[in-house]
Design an enzyme around this catalytic site. Sequence first.
Site, mmCIF file in Angstrom:
data_model
loop_
_atom_site.group_PDB
_atom_site.id
_atom_site.type_symbol
_atom_site.label_atom_id
_atom_site.label_comp_id
_atom_site.label_asym_id
_atom_site.label_seq_id
_atom_site.Cartn_x
_atom_site.Cartn_y
_atom_site.Cartn_z
ATOM 1 N N MET A 1 36.323 46.205 42.285
ATOM 2 C CA MET A 1 36.006 47.480 42.896
ATOM 3 C C MET A 1 35.177 48.325 41.943
ATOM 4 O O MET A 1 34.046 48.613 42.233
ATOM 5 C CB MET A 1 37.289 48.233 43.239
ATOM 6 C CG MET A 1 38.249 47.505 44.165
ATOM 7 S SD MET A 1 37.607 46.756 45.635
ATOM 8 C CE MET A 1 36.257 47.693 46.138
ATOM 9 N N CYS A 2 35.743 48.707 40.828
ATOM 10 C CA CYS A 2 35.073 49.542 39.834
ATOM 11 C C CYS A 2 35.625 49.164 38.465
ATOM 12 O O CYS A 2 36.596 48.417 38.351
ATOM 13 C CB CYS A 2 35.318 51.032 40.081
ATOM 14 S SG CYS A 2 34.873 51.612 41.732
ATOM 15 N N ARG A 3 35.011 49.696 37.450
ATOM 16 C CA ARG A 3 35.533 49.622 36.088
ATOM 17 C C ARG A 3 35.481 51.033 35.516
ATOM 18 O O ARG A 3 34.513 51.774 35.753
ATOM 19 C CB ARG A 3 34.701 48.702 35.204
ATOM 20 C CG ARG A 3 34.549 47.252 35.675
ATOM 21 C CD ARG A 3 35.776 46.394 35.370
ATOM 22 N NE ARG A 3 36.811 46.540 36.380
ATOM 23 C CZ ARG A 3 37.995 45.917 36.321
ATOM 24 N NH1 ARG A 3 38.284 45.148 35.287
ATOM 25 N NH2 ARG A 3 38.880 46.084 37.282
ATOM 26 N N ASN A 116 39.975 53.378 40.421
ATOM 27 C CA ASN A 116 39.578 51.977 40.497
ATOM 28 C C ASN A 116 40.471 51.317 41.538
ATOM 29 O O ASN A 116 41.673 51.174 41.310
ATOM 30 C CB ASN A 116 39.740 51.309 39.127
ATOM 31 C CG ASN A 116 39.611 49.804 39.191
ATOM 32 O OD1 ASN A 116 38.941 49.277 40.074
ATOM 33 N ND2 ASN A 116 40.253 49.121 38.268
#
Length: 271
Positions: A1-3, A116
């Site tokens: 998804m994200c960092r 996240n």
Amino acid sequence: MCRHIAWAADRPVALGDLLVAPAHGLYRQSWAPRRQRYGTVNADGFGVGWYADGDPVPARYRRAGPVWADPSFADLARVVRSRSALAAVRDATLPGADGEAAAAPFAAGTWLFSHNGAVGGWPASVAALAAALPPADLLSLEARNDSALVWALALHRLRRGEAPGDALAGTVREVAAAAPGSRLNLLLTDGAGVAATAWGDSLWYLAGPGRPTVVASEPYDDDPGWREVPDRTLLTATADGVTTSPLAPLTAPAGPARSTEPAEPYEESPA
């Protein structure tokens, strides 16, 4: 998804020393993360927020595109120094038109925030939670995505006087109860300390004498001092060390007593 990544230090640190220079820093994680469980490339926006000495309100630099396509970011990160910062690269769960406004960190007053993960069944699953917020909070959402709403829920708790860790824990529990299967790794700082949750995705920290206390989605290098945070854990950190405690679901009985992990020596926090 994200960092994402945040840190607290006892002296100013160049943003680039932790975001760009490490072999597997957030800059590289935008196209080649090593421990990302969902998604592959974080090219849907990025941002960094930081605090100048003597000013409690953070500055932000955000863009809608990938960090590697921004020719100004490396120069900015090279010269800007801060005792505390929060940065994120985004892999959007759903396509949207919010652009830069959807990129973390979100901000209000002295706070910086990142999410996240993803809210399961968005948006219907959390409609009741959204409806319980003051109308002004909903009208003030920066973006029309799940992360912006999760931030509004956490911010509402902070404004009621809840401690940072309690605000994140309460937000995770109520969203997870309304939207089972959600991934809710949250990251929050006020420039003095960091609060974070591990709920459905990876979270690590690095702490020790003479270095910043860093909390991140994944290690930015192969330093053996990195420690993985167990799933369903609340973490709070300052320049002096890290504290972790179990983060039980809303319907579960309370977990065991809180445990404290000092910055030195490096030992695993209890699960």
